[in-house]
Design an enzyme around this catalytic site. Structure first.
Site, PDB file in Angstrom:
ATOM      1  CE  LYS A  22      -1.680   1.874   3.967  1.00  0.00           C
ATOM      2  NZ  LYS A  22      -1.505   3.276   4.262  1.00  0.00           N
ATOM      3  NE  ARG A 128       0.416  10.503   9.630  1.00  0.00           N
ATOM      4  CZ  ARG A 128      -0.071   9.477   8.927  1.00  0.00           C
ATOM      5  NH1 ARG A 128      -1.281   9.033   9.125  1.00  0.00           N
ATOM      6  NH2 ARG A 128       0.679   8.899   8.012  1.00  0.00           N
ATOM      7  CG  ASP A 131       6.948  21.193   9.443  1.00  0.00           C
ATOM      8  OD1 ASP A 131       6.287  20.142   9.595  1.00  0.00           O
ATOM      9  OD2 ASP A 131       8.032  21.385  10.007  1.00  0.00           O
ATOM     10  CG  LEU A 132       9.900  18.355   7.927  1.00  0.00           C
ATOM     11  CD1 LEU A 132      10.224  16.963   8.449  1.00  0.00           C
ATOM     12  CD2 LEU A 132      11.098  19.284   8.134  1.00  0.00           C
TER      13      LEU A 132
HETATM   14  C1  LIG Z   1       9.748   7.755   9.480  1.00  0.00           C
HETATM   15  C2  LIG Z   1       8.510   6.950   9.543  1.00  0.00           C
HETATM   16  O1  LIG Z   1       8.440   5.982  10.251  1.00  0.00           O
HETATM   17  N1  LIG Z   1       7.501   7.331   8.744  1.00  0.00           N
HETATM   18  C3  LIG Z   1       6.217   6.684   8.771  1.00  0.00           C
HETATM   19  C4  LIG Z   1       5.128   7.697   8.524  1.00  0.00           C
HETATM   20  O2  LIG Z   1       5.290   8.264   7.251  1.00  0.00           O
HETATM   21  P1  LIG Z   1       4.676   9.703   6.989  1.00  0.00           P
HETATM   22  O3  LIG Z   1       5.204  10.091   5.667  1.00  0.00           O
HETATM   23  O4  LIG Z   1       3.227   9.741   7.233  1.00  0.00           O
HETATM   24  O5  LIG Z   1       5.313  10.507   8.140  1.00  0.00           O
HETATM   25  P2  LIG Z   1       6.761  11.082   8.154  1.00  0.00           P
HETATM   26  O6  LIG Z   1       7.768  10.041   7.832  1.00  0.00           O
HETATM   27  O7  LIG Z   1       6.718  12.269   7.302  1.00  0.00           O
HETATM   28  O8  LIG Z   1       6.880  11.498   9.683  1.00  0.00           O
HETATM   29  C5  LIG Z   1       8.031  11.227  10.477  1.00  0.00           C
HETATM   30  C6  LIG Z   1       8.073  12.203  11.614  1.00  0.00           C
HETATM   31  O9  LIG Z   1       8.324  13.496  11.110  1.00  0.00           O
HETATM   32  C7  LIG Z   1       7.339  14.414  11.537  1.00  0.00           C
HETATM   33  N2  LIG Z   1       7.090  15.342  10.421  1.00  0.00           N
HETATM   34  C8  LIG Z   1       6.787  14.838   9.200  1.00  0.00           C
HETATM   35  C9  LIG Z   1       6.546  15.669   8.120  1.00  0.00           C
HETATM   36  C10 LIG Z   1       6.613  17.059   8.319  1.00  0.00           C
HETATM   37  O10 LIG Z   1       6.420  17.869   7.400  1.00  0.00           O
HETATM   38  N3  LIG Z   1       6.915  17.530   9.566  1.00  0.00           N
HETATM   39  C11 LIG Z   1       7.155  16.695  10.624  1.00  0.00           C
HETATM   40  O11 LIG Z   1       7.428  17.153  11.715  1.00  0.00           O
HETATM   41  C12 LIG Z   1       6.140  13.547  11.872  1.00  0.00           C
HETATM   42  O12 LIG Z   1       5.281  14.166  12.793  1.00  0.00           O
HETATM   43  C13 LIG Z   1       6.775  12.299  12.402  1.00  0.00           C
HETATM   44  O13 LIG Z   1       7.094  12.433  13.757  1.00  0.00           O
HETATM   45  O14 LIG Z   1       3.879   7.114   8.645  1.00  0.00           O
HETATM   46  C14 LIG Z   1       3.622   6.114   7.671  1.00  0.00           C
HETATM   47  C15 LIG Z   1       2.243   5.572   7.975  1.00  0.00           C
HETATM   48  O15 LIG Z   1       2.148   5.154   9.277  1.00  0.00           O
HETATM   49  C16 LIG Z   1       4.699   5.049   7.763  1.00  0.00           C
HETATM   50  O16 LIG Z   1       4.496   4.114   6.741  1.00  0.00           O
HETATM   51  C17 LIG Z   1       6.089   5.627   7.696  1.00  0.00           C
HETATM   52  O17 LIG Z   1       7.051   4.622   7.883  1.00  0.00           O
HETATM   53  C1  LIG Z   2      -1.082   4.919   8.929  1.00  0.00           C
HETATM   54  C2  LIG Z   2      -0.881   4.331   7.769  1.00  0.00           C
HETATM   55  O1  LIG Z   2      -1.199   4.842   6.580  1.00  0.00           O
HETATM   56  P1  LIG Z   2      -1.580   6.343   6.217  1.00  0.00           P
HETATM   57  O2  LIG Z   2      -0.306   7.119   6.312  1.00  0.00           O
HETATM   58  O3  LIG Z   2      -2.057   6.205   4.803  1.00  0.00           O
HETATM   59  O4  LIG Z   2      -2.636   6.800   7.193  1.00  0.00           O
HETATM   60  C3  LIG Z   2      -0.260   2.990   7.686  1.00  0.00           C
HETATM   61  O5  LIG Z   2       0.053   2.530   6.565  1.00  0.00           O
HETATM   62  O6  LIG Z   2      -0.076   2.360   8.737  1.00  0.00           O
END
Ligand SMILES: CC(=O)N[C@H]1[C@@H](OP(=O)(O)OP(=O)(O)OC[C@H]2O[C@@H](n3ccc(=O)[nH]c3=O)[C@H](O)[C@@H]2O)O[C@H](CO)[C@@H](O)[C@@H]1O
Ligand SMILES: C=C(OP(=O)(O)O)C(=O)O
Length: 428
Positions: A22, A128, A131-132
């Protein structure tokens, strides 16, 4: 609304085919926006999220065509074609259903020079932020405005230009968005502290198959030489390491023996290490993994971390499995601040779990008892299914739509290895 009903206590034995991932599919599909030529995916999982992403892309002007999928097959072949982008707006109504929608931002900006995407907002597992993603795109020259719940990004006249991005935190989504935007930017882009998740490697390989120039794939430093245009390609989606890990936990909690056909060990080292430390035997077999757990489970300590660390997406399923292990386990969730929504539900089934801040202490119990339960996110729902497979009596998992987001025909795969599990609709 559908429910999953499980009568626990059956030992799982047999073979489970692992579907396409997924989290890879949802970053591969937006690549279609980067080219006017067709992009064909093989092994695309049949999931609600993939359908939702298809609808989002349709309203940007992308056609989606599914080829000859037989109902009995897992996965399917889909061809996406964005001959012309007809809208650069990703509306709230779709983005709120699925966070991954934010991944159209980079590609739309790169191809059409602008994108207006609803802010995804918080969700059940935590804050979530994005900003990055936005800082990364700004480093490529984009101007960003936030208004009325939307982010509006505009490329400079002449298009995005290469830049250097140093992420302060490892972010999977931000790495994906910036990588997709940079492949069409003018000149060189360097992404430092890039996420190294296998799904990002899959994305980079697909982009390369489309003609992108990317160095350092699989490392924390990605170097991209922008190209004028990308062409079409055919690409097979990687196997879902989280689905495979989830079924490994399911097999283990029932003391079973299951072959995970198609599972790729190199994408799952931390999970396999966790399973082995918990007393589960994991062996490589031709084209997959064999998981055996007949000697009882023991407690382990685990902390979630970016890849190659232990994945946050496996924390809930391990917690369910460890609820029946000998001794205590300490789990720490370092990625999301609120990813313990399954704890009260597991406790209702008899699990002994104490959460303190970002840590959860799981004291193994002798048995779990089936109950009606419900979860507010995907992996939490799966943890309840895993607990239900080993619990005494009947477990009814409500809000099945979470599971349908991420597990292709779960009840079919589990019944085929001996689980007593069925989907029932409210009426029947
Ligand atoms: C590193 C990690 O394990 N990432 C998980 C994250 O990806 P997803 O892409 O959703 O989240 P990120 O990897 O971006 O987040 C990692 C960390 O960075 C922080 N953050 C992220 C983006 C941003 O713009 N600013 C910021 O502060 C988030 O709050 C978090 O603490 O959730 C997905 C769904 O559960 C998982 O499949 C990913 O493995
Ligand atoms: C939380 C998940 O997905 P999503 O980032 O699409 O909510 C996940 O795959 O566990």
């Amino acid at each position: 609304m559908d429910k999953i009903v499980i009568r626990g206590g059956r030992r799982l034995k047999g073979r489970i085919p692992i579907s396409g991932a997924k989290n890879a599919a949802l970053t591969l599909m937006p690549c279609a926006l980067l080219s006017d030529e067709p992009l064909t995916f093989r092994n695309l999982p049949r999931l609600a999220d993939v359908d939702t992403f298809g609808h989002l892309l349709n309203q940007h002007g992308v056609s989606t065509m599914v080829e000859g999928a037989r109902p009995e097959d897992f996965g399917r072949v889909m061809t996406l074609r964005a001959g012309r982008i007809t809208s650069t707006v990703a509306p709230y109504d779709i983005v709120r259903k699925m966070r991954a929608s934010i991944l159209v931002l980079g590609p739309l900006l790169a191809r059409a020079g602008e994108a207006t995407v609803s802010l995804p907002g918080g969700c059940a597992i935590g804050n979530r932020p994005i900003d990055l993603h936005l800082k990364g795109l700004e480093a490529l020259g984009a101007e960003i405005e936030l208004a009325a719940g939307y982010v509006k990004a505009t490329a400079p006249r002449g298009g995005l230009r290469g830049g250097r991005i140093v992420f302060s935190t490892v972010s999977v989504g931000a790495t994906e968005n910036v990588l997709m935007a940079s492949v069409l930017a003018k000149g060189e882009t360097i992404i430092e502290n890039a996420a190294r998740e296998p799904e990002i490697i899959d994305l980079a390989r697909c982009l390369v198959a489309m003609g992108a120039k990317i160095d350092g794939i699989g490392t924390e430093r990605l170097t991209v030489q922008g190209v004028e245009r990308l062409h079409g390609a055919t690409y097979a989606v990687m196997a879902d390491r989280i689905e495979a890990g989830s079924y490994a936990c399911a097999a283990a909690i029932t003391g079973g023996e299951v072959e995970l056909a198609g599972a790729q060990s190199e994408s799952m080292e931390a999970v396999l290490d966790g399973l082995r430390r918990a007393g589960v035997v994991v062996e490589e077999v031709g084209g997959g993994l064999l998981v055996k757990a007949d000697g009882g489970l023991r407690g382990v300590n685990l902390s979630t971390a970016p890849f190659p660390g232990f994945p946050t997406d496996m924390q809930a399923q391990f917690m369910a499995m460890l609820a029946l292990a000998e001794g205590a386990s300490l789990l720490s969730e370092t990625i999301f601040e609120n990813r313990y929504m399954h704890v009260p539900e597991l406790a209702r089934m008899g699990a002994d779990i104490t959460v303190t801040g970002r840590s959860a202490l799981v004291r193994g119990v002798d048995h779990l008892i089936g109950a009606p339960v419900m979860a507010t996110d995907l992996r939490a729902s799966m943890s309840l299914v895993i607990a239900g497979l080993a619990a005494r009596g009947e477990t009814v998992v409500n809000r099945v739509y979470h599971l349908d987001r991420g597990y292709e025909r779960l009840e079919e795969k589990l019944s085929a290895v001996g689980a007593d599990i069925e989907r029932v609709s409210d009426g029947g």
